[in-house]
Write a protein that holds these residues in place. Structure first.
Motif, PDB file in Angstrom:
ATOM      1  N   PHE A  28       0.827  -1.208   0.000  1.00  0.00           N
ATOM      2  CA  PHE A  28       0.000   0.000   0.000  1.00  0.00           C
ATOM      3  C   PHE A  28       0.864   1.261   0.000  1.00  0.00           C
ATOM      4  O   PHE A  28       0.634   2.186  -0.781  1.00  0.00           O
ATOM      5  N   VAL A  29       1.872   1.298   0.853  1.00  0.00           N
ATOM      6  CA  VAL A  29       2.686   2.511   0.948  1.00  0.00           C
ATOM      7  C   VAL A  29       3.538   2.689  -0.301  1.00  0.00           C
ATOM      8  O   VAL A  29       3.803   3.822  -0.729  1.00  0.00           O
ATOM      9  N   ALA A  30       3.957   1.587  -0.934  1.00  0.00           N
ATOM     10  CA  ALA A  30       4.731   1.693  -2.170  1.00  0.00           C
ATOM     11  C   ALA A  30       3.882   2.269  -3.290  1.00  0.00           C
ATOM     12  O   ALA A  30       4.329   3.142  -4.053  1.00  0.00           O
ATOM     13  N   MET A  31       2.650   1.779  -3.416  1.00  0.00           N
ATOM     14  CA  MET A  31       1.765   2.289  -4.466  1.00  0.00           C
ATOM     15  C   MET A  31       1.308   3.706  -4.156  1.00  0.00           C
ATOM     16  O   MET A  31       1.156   4.528  -5.055  1.00  0.00           O
ATOM     17  N   LEU A  32       1.088   3.979  -2.879  1.00  0.00           N
ATOM     18  CA  LEU A  32       0.654   5.312  -2.484  1.00  0.00           C
ATOM     19  C   LEU A  32       1.695   6.367  -2.848  1.00  0.00           C
ATOM     20  O   LEU A  32       1.356   7.489  -3.223  1.00  0.00           O
ATOM     21  N   PHE A 177       4.600  13.736   0.232  1.00  0.00           N
ATOM     22  CA  PHE A 177       5.726  12.840   0.463  1.00  0.00           C
ATOM     23  C   PHE A 177       5.840  12.436   1.933  1.00  0.00           C
ATOM     24  O   PHE A 177       6.221  11.312   2.248  1.00  0.00           O
ATOM     25  N   PHE A 178       5.500  13.329   2.831  1.00  0.00           N
ATOM     26  CA  PHE A 178       5.587  13.014   4.266  1.00  0.00           C
ATOM     27  C   PHE A 178       4.531  12.008   4.708  1.00  0.00           C
ATOM     28  O   PHE A 178       4.734  11.268   5.676  1.00  0.00           O
ATOM     29  N   VAL A 179       3.389  11.956   4.000  1.00  0.00           N
ATOM     30  CA  VAL A 179       2.267  11.144   4.459  1.00  0.00           C
ATOM     31  C   VAL A 179       2.601   9.655   4.500  1.00  0.00           C
ATOM     32  O   VAL A 179       2.033   8.892   5.299  1.00  0.00           O
ATOM     33  N   GLY A 180       3.529   9.206   3.652  1.00  0.00           N
ATOM     34  CA  GLY A 180       3.860   7.789   3.640  1.00  0.00           C
ATOM     35  C   GLY A 180       4.809   7.354   4.731  1.00  0.00           C
ATOM     36  O   GLY A 180       4.953   6.156   4.997  1.00  0.00           O
ATOM     37  N   VAL A 181       5.460   8.318   5.394  1.00  0.00           N
ATOM     38  CA  VAL A 181       6.476   7.979   6.396  1.00  0.00           C
ATOM     39  C   VAL A 181       5.890   7.211   7.585  1.00  0.00           C
ATOM     40  O   VAL A 181       6.408   6.133   7.942  1.00  0.00           O
ATOM     41  N   PRO A 182       4.835   7.679   8.256  1.00  0.00           N
ATOM     42  CA  PRO A 182       4.299   6.910   9.389  1.00  0.00           C
ATOM     43  C   PRO A 182       3.737   5.548   8.960  1.00  0.00           C
ATOM     44  O   PRO A 182       3.812   4.587   9.737  1.00  0.00           O
ATOM     45  N   ILE A 183       3.179   5.466   7.756  1.00  0.00           N
ATOM     46  CA  ILE A 183       2.659   4.182   7.277  1.00  0.00           C
ATOM     47  C   ILE A 183       3.801   3.196   7.091  1.00  0.00           C
ATOM     48  O   ILE A 183       3.705   2.018   7.453  1.00  0.00           O
ATOM     49  N   ALA A 184       4.916   3.671   6.506  1.00  0.00           N
ATOM     50  CA  ALA A 184       6.077   2.809   6.308  1.00  0.00           C
ATOM     51  C   ALA A 184       6.650   2.351   7.648  1.00  0.00           C
ATOM     52  O   ALA A 184       7.040   1.187   7.801  1.00  0.00           O
ATOM     53  N   ALA A 185       6.689   3.252   8.624  1.00  0.00           N
ATOM     54  CA  ALA A 185       7.196   2.882   9.951  1.00  0.00           C
ATOM     55  C   ALA A 185       6.318   1.822  10.603  1.00  0.00           C
ATOM     56  O   ALA A 185       6.811   0.860  11.216  1.00  0.00           O
ATOM     57  N   LEU A 186       4.999   1.959  10.450  1.00  0.00           N
ATOM     58  CA  LEU A 186       4.075   0.974  11.000  1.00  0.00           C
ATOM     59  C   LEU A 186       4.263  -0.384  10.323  1.00  0.00           C
ATOM     60  O   LEU A 186       4.254  -1.428  10.987  1.00  0.00           O
TER      61      LEU A 186
END
Length: 548
Positions: A28-32, A177-186
């Motif tokens: 999801f985060v990669a496609m996002l 660009f910042f929005v994917g950072v917390p998702i990737a960390a999770l």
């Protein structure tokens, strides 16, 4: 070669679902990362003072580096811990996202997106490889429904989220660009807890870095040539000869190196197999058509039709609905029937029909007609994209899973990269010539039009010039979808030539060698079974094994 787990234990159905939750979040985060900027890019490039060529390269930079590194990630997955590799790619992606968010000009943004692509390449291929290591091909179709749902949510939610971000004054485009950072960390933490694959230890690991470097260099030179030809220099010029000749020569050297390497990044024996070769051809065509066409839809709706980024995201929903339903339904049918070729043929035919409909668009085309075209494209993508990887995975032993998956994904991404570059160059050249011609016919010179042919900040142009620019972008977009339709025909021919196979119900081929020889821990052989009895669902661990 050695392994530190003497005997593997298959994951239970519950363990599989838990691990899939983390993997789906990674996907999801990669496609996002790609879709969230699709509708925001015109605003981003306008804010940074960029032009059409730079617009294309913000997308191409990520595709290029992710493409070049995909086979490397795939080969590494056959040699090292898949879990650690996934977590490494998440880390690279997160750092790249942060750098992109802080970019001060288009050059910095393009460089940051290129670095981010290193992580994206790992995320996209490693998710498929890990799933392939956990679930037999026959059962894998059932889980494609989950993949399809994630793809649909990311693709629908991404443009909408990107549009909302740039339309919200207190956020700004940098949050795309910042929005994917917390998702990737999770996702990183979730995989640490749920993904437990045997750790691989091999003493004779040899990575073909020379071959990987030659492939990346050859492809990069050709893509740079495509971007600048007919703009900075002519098609028939010494620059074209040097770049095309040099790129092809480097790629020829890469083939020579790959044919002699102990651990080739792109294994030629796998590539020349009938179904693998045809799946690669179809993937290149599908990737070129899909990436090259869809990346410009957001630009069409905003510049060609005058919609806001949020509205542009909403208008692409039909395509994502098509992906959601076709991938879910066809995934179930694939598991039930064990057949994959009919669905690939169906997907490529529908995809081509969708692009044919979109090729009729101009700046006044009915939104209903555009919705039908996008729906067909979505259905085609959902029916063909994952199945092309699945048919290749079904034909190789578990020890070759990473290399085979990486190879077909590499060529699909390569097709997408070439598609974005070529179609972007075609669009830029046609828009520029059309704007120049129409402004001259209206008696408006460069002084009255500003930088109409290069700037994407349409709001800064005089109102009469805005009308000319919007019409030029709207009319030119139809031509690039016509090229996409032609590429779709190639994918149909390749799909028809595929050898019909029945998906196996085991993780490895029946003739595969034991783990001590192939270096990859795997589940014991089980007889193929139907969807209610096969796969990891009813498997129980026989003893503990060291996990990563």
């Amino acid at each position: 070669m050695t392994s530190d787990s003497s005997s593997p234990a298959p994951m239970t159905h519950r363990q599989t679902l838990e691990a899939l939750s983390g993997l789906m979040l990674v996907l999801f985060v990669a496609m996002l990362s790609a879709t969230v900027v699709s509708t925001a890019l015109p605003r981003i490039i306008g804010a940074l003072g960029g032009n059409q060529s730079q617009y294309t390269w913000v997308v191409t930079a990520t595709l290029l580096t992710s493409t070049a590194t995909t086979p490397i990630w795939g080969k590494l997955a056959d040699l090292y811990s898949k879990k650690r590799l996934v977590q490494l790619s998440i880390t690279i992606f997160t750092v790249g996202s942060l750098i992109s968010g802080f970019a001060q000009n288009t050059e910095q943004l393009i460089a940051a997106r290129a670095f981010q692509g290193l992580g994206v390449g790992g995320l996209q291929i490693l998710v498929q490889i890990v799933i392939g290591a956990m679930i037999p091909p026959r059962e894998r179709g059932r889980y494609m429904g989950y993949i399809g749902a994630v793809m649909a949510v990311a693709t629908v939610g991404g443009p909408l989220l990107g549009g909302l971000i740039v339309d919200t004054s207190w956020l700004g485009w940098r949050w795309c660009f910042f929005v994917g950072v917390p998702i990737a960390a999770l996702a990183f933490l979730l995989l640490q807890k749920t993904l437990h694959l045997p750790v691989i230890r091999r003493a004779d690991v040899k990575i073909d870095y020379l071959g990987a470097t030659l492939i990346a260099a050859g492809v990069s030179i050709l893509l740079i040539w495509v971007t600048f030809v007919d703009d900075s220099f002519a098609w028939l010029s010494w620059q074209s000869g040097a770049m095309v000749g040099g790129g092809l020569l480097i790629l020829a050297a890469a083939v020579w190196v790959e044919s002699r390497a102990a651990e080739p990044v792109v294994p030629l024996p796998i590539v020349v197999r009938r179904n693998t070769a045809l799946a690669i051809v179809a993937s290149v065509a599908v990737g070129s058509a899909m990436f090259g066409g869809s990346v410009f839809l957001g630009q069409y709706f905003q510049i060609g039709r005058g919609y806001s980024p949020t509205e542009a995201g909403l208008l692409t929903i039909p395509m994502m609905v098509g992906v959601l339903f076709s991938s879910t339904i066809i995934g179930r049918l694939t598991t039930t029937t064990g057949k994959v070729k009919p669905f690939i043929v169906f997907g490529t035919v529908v995809l081509t029909a969708g692009f044919a409909v979109l090729s009729t668009m101009d700046h006044e085309t009915s939104l209903v007609l555009l919705g039908v075209g996008m729906l067909l494209v979505g259905v085609g993508v959902g029916g063909s994209m994952q199945n092309l990887v699945l048919i290749v995975q079904n034909s190789v032993a578990l020890k070759e899973l990473g290399a085979a998956s990486g190879t077909v994904t590499f060529f699909r991404s390569l097709g997408g990269t070439i598609g974005v570059s070529v179609l972007g160059a075609v669009l830029a050249n046609q828009v520029s010539s059309t704007i120049t011609e129409k402004l001259a016919a209206a008696g408006m010179g460069a002084g009255s039009s500003g930088n109409a042919t290069g700037s994407l900040d349409i709001g800064a142009l005089p109102p009469p010039v805005q009308l000319v620019v919007r019409a030029a972008y709207g009319d030119a977009t139809g031509h690039i979808f016509l090229i996409s339709a032609a590429l779709g025909v190639v994918s149909i021919l390749a799909a028809l030539a595929l050898k019909s196979v029945t998906l196996r119900g085991t993780l490895d081929l029946a003739t595969a060698k034991p783990p001590a020889v192939d270096g990859e821990a795997q589940a014991p052989q089980v007889a193929p079974a139907g969807p209610k009895h096969a796969g990891p669902k009813h498997a129980a661990p026989r003893h503990a094994a060291r996990k990563s």
